[in-house]
Design an enzyme around this catalytic site. Structure first.
Site, mmCIF file in Angstrom:
data_model
loop_
_atom_site.group_PDB
_atom_site.id
_atom_site.type_symbol
_atom_site.label_atom_id
_atom_site.label_comp_id
_atom_site.label_asym_id
_atom_site.label_seq_id
_atom_site.Cartn_x
_atom_site.Cartn_y
_atom_site.Cartn_z
ATOM 1 N N CYS A 273 -6.797 -5.049 -7.603
ATOM 2 C CA CYS A 273 -6.541 -4.566 -6.246
ATOM 3 C C CYS A 273 -6.037 -5.689 -5.338
ATOM 4 O O CYS A 273 -5.432 -5.416 -4.304
ATOM 5 C CB CYS A 273 -7.782 -3.904 -5.661
ATOM 6 S SG CYS A 273 -9.272 -4.904 -5.714
ATOM 7 N N HIS A 274 -6.249 -6.943 -5.744
ATOM 8 C CA HIS A 274 -5.765 -8.073 -4.937
ATOM 9 C C HIS A 274 -4.239 -8.141 -4.934
ATOM 10 O O HIS A 274 -3.659 -8.819 -4.092
ATOM 11 C CB HIS A 274 -6.355 -9.391 -5.452
ATOM 12 C CG HIS A 274 -6.011 -9.713 -6.869
ATOM 13 N ND1 HIS A 274 -6.708 -9.168 -7.934
ATOM 14 C CD2 HIS A 274 -5.048 -10.493 -7.403
ATOM 15 C CE1 HIS A 274 -6.184 -9.622 -9.060
ATOM 16 N NE2 HIS A 274 -5.163 -10.433 -8.771
ATOM 17 N N TYR B 129 0.840 -1.191 0.000
ATOM 18 C CA TYR B 129 0.000 0.000 0.000
ATOM 19 C C TYR B 129 0.883 1.251 0.000
ATOM 20 O O TYR B 129 0.573 2.242 -0.669
ATOM 21 C CB TYR B 129 -0.931 0.017 1.218
ATOM 22 C CG TYR B 129 -1.979 -1.070 1.172
ATOM 23 C CD1 TYR B 129 -3.146 -0.915 0.432
ATOM 24 C CD2 TYR B 129 -1.795 -2.266 1.867
ATOM 25 C CE1 TYR B 129 -4.110 -1.921 0.391
ATOM 26 C CE2 TYR B 129 -2.749 -3.267 1.828
ATOM 27 C CZ TYR B 129 -3.899 -3.089 1.084
ATOM 28 O OH TYR B 129 -4.843 -4.083 1.032
ATOM 29 N N ASN C 176 -12.763 -0.054 -5.198
ATOM 30 C CA ASN C 176 -12.591 -0.448 -6.589
ATOM 31 C C ASN C 176 -13.851 -1.152 -7.101
ATOM 32 O O ASN C 176 -14.222 -2.200 -6.584
ATOM 33 C CB ASN C 176 -11.371 -1.376 -6.687
ATOM 34 C CG ASN C 176 -11.164 -1.999 -8.046
ATOM 35 O OD1 ASN C 176 -11.809 -1.647 -9.027
ATOM 36 N ND2 ASN C 176 -10.246 -2.936 -8.101
ATOM 37 N N GLU D 108 -2.043 -16.611 -9.706
ATOM 38 C CA GLU D 108 -1.005 -15.878 -10.429
ATOM 39 C C GLU D 108 0.408 -16.322 -10.025
ATOM 40 O O GLU D 108 1.386 -15.741 -10.476
ATOM 41 C CB GLU D 108 -1.179 -14.371 -10.190
ATOM 42 C CG GLU D 108 -2.476 -13.838 -10.753
ATOM 43 C CD GLU D 108 -2.645 -12.335 -10.591
ATOM 44 O OE1 GLU D 108 -1.655 -11.640 -10.260
ATOM 45 O OE2 GLU D 108 -3.764 -11.854 -10.792
#
Length: 171
Positions: A138-139, A107, A130, A165
């Site tokens: 945003c993850h 962040y 979001n 991912e």
């Protein structure tokens, strides 16, 4: 349609037992976009008409989401309307799109990227608002200590998406 171009205005997580009407802030969207919320209705994907530009966009969104979840897509190519957010939120949402698939940032780093180095809490708040979870990733934003931090869809979903991912997370 916005200026003659179909654009997504919202796409987010829903729990299995939750109806979209109960999850989305229709009052805010109807006020912002000037439509009557009684005109809003759920249309199953099997009933969408590929000849309608708006419904073509929904079909493309579904296809791209399925490809992402199957591991064959790393980036979404969908027209999004971010205008429902404040200018700061829009700036954060744009910066989120620059985080590559399989990468994470803190962040604090995101706050630096939007020229607000001390505004990590404001960035986290914008992140949580979001309207396009997964599409705007945003993850991929985690705490500075490497832990997951928060996620509007739930930490289990954030962990799942990051694992999809190839990112290993701290508990």
């Amino acid at each position: 349609m916005l200026n003659g171009v179909p654009k997504l205005i919202w796409c987010n997580w829903l729990a299995t037992d939750v109806c979209w009407q109960d999850n989305i802030n229709l009052t805010k969207l109807t006020k912002h976009y000037g439509f009557d919320k009684t005109d809003s209705q759920f249309v199953p994907a099997s009933k969408l008409n590929a000849n309608s530009p708006e419904q073509q966009l929904l079909l493309a969104s579904i296809a791209q989401m399925q490809q992402y979840l199957q591991g064959t897509r790393q980036h979404f190519d969908l027209p999004l309307d971010l205008s429902s957010g404040t200018l700061f939120q829009q700036q954060v949402w744009q910066a989120l799109q620059d985080i590559s698939h399989g990468q994470t940032i803190s962040y604090a780093t995101l706050a630096q990227r939007v020229n607000n180095p001390k505004g990590y809490r404001a960035v986290a708040n914008a992140n949580g608002k979001n309207p396009f979870s997964i599409i705007i990733p945003c993850h991929r934003v985690i705490s500075s200590d490497g832990k997951l931090g928060g996620y509007t869809g739930g930490l289990d979903k954030k962990e799942y998406l990051l694992a999809l991912e190839g990112v290993e997370c701290k508990g």
